[in-house]
Motif scaffolding. Structure first.
Motif, PDB file in Angstrom:
ATOM      1  N   GLU A  28       0.826  -1.204   0.000  1.00 13.58           N
ATOM      2  CA  GLU A  28       0.000   0.000   0.000  1.00 13.58           C
ATOM      3  C   GLU A  28       0.861   1.255   0.000  1.00 13.58           C
ATOM      4  N   ARG A  29       0.282   2.333  -0.493  1.00 11.18           N
ATOM      5  CA  ARG A  29       0.973   3.615  -0.593  1.00 11.18           C
ATOM      6  C   ARG A  29       0.517   4.553   0.518  1.00 11.18           C
ATOM      7  N   GLU A  30       1.342   5.561   0.776  1.00  7.24           N
ATOM      8  CA  GLU A  30       0.988   6.588   1.769  1.00  7.24           C
ATOM      9  C   GLU A  30      -0.221   7.373   1.263  1.00  7.24           C
ATOM     10  N   GLN A  31      -1.126   7.737   2.186  1.00  6.29           N
ATOM     11  CA  GLN A  31      -2.317   8.493   1.804  1.00  6.29           C
ATOM     12  C   GLN A  31      -1.957   9.911   1.350  1.00  6.29           C
TER      13      GLN A  31
ATOM     14  N   SER B  35       4.045   2.687   1.879  1.00  4.83           N
ATOM     15  CA  SER B  35       3.958   2.516   3.328  1.00  4.83           C
ATOM     16  C   SER B  35       4.439   1.104   3.644  1.00  4.83           C
ATOM     17  N   GLY B  36       4.601   0.789   4.891  1.00  2.76           N
ATOM     18  CA  GLY B  36       5.037  -0.547   5.274  1.00  2.76           C
ATOM     19  C   GLY B  36       3.898  -1.560   5.259  1.00  2.76           C
TER      20      GLY B  36
END
Length: 98
Positions: free
Chosen positions: A51-54, A61-62
């Motif tokens: 997943e990616r950072e919002q 993201s981790g």
């Protein structure tokens, strides 16, 4: 020049091996390549989406999400790379302390 047209990407050597796939829209999926076709539709087993950072869609993201057996539609595939022999390194273009 009669003969078979060669494809730019030879995925046969990646079958049953780990691959990382980047898709349009910023999604990134890692899994075991089980099959593909001439339209670049990919079948991945044990797929995991990173997943990616919002607030910053360029940063990963981790967090991960288990997807299992999936089909990646060829029109959405931007990049296919093997996971063996690849390591993440620090960005050498960032200034120290940034």
């Amino acid at each position: 020049m009669a003969g078979r047209k060669e494809t730019a990407l030879d995925l046969a050597k990646f079958v049953d091996k780990g691959v990382q796939v980047k898709l349009t829209g910023g999604r990134q999926v890692t899994g075991t390549l089980k099959g593909y076709d001439q339209l670049l539709n990919l079948v991945l087993d044990e797929a995991v989406e990173t997943e990616r950072e919002q607030d910053d869609p360029l940063k990963l993201s981790g967090k991960t999400r288990q997807l299992g057996l999936i089909v990646c539609r060829g029109t959405a595939v931007m990049l296919v790379s093997p996971t063996d022999g690849t390591d993440e390194i620090a960005n050498p273009f960032l200034a120290d302390g940034a």
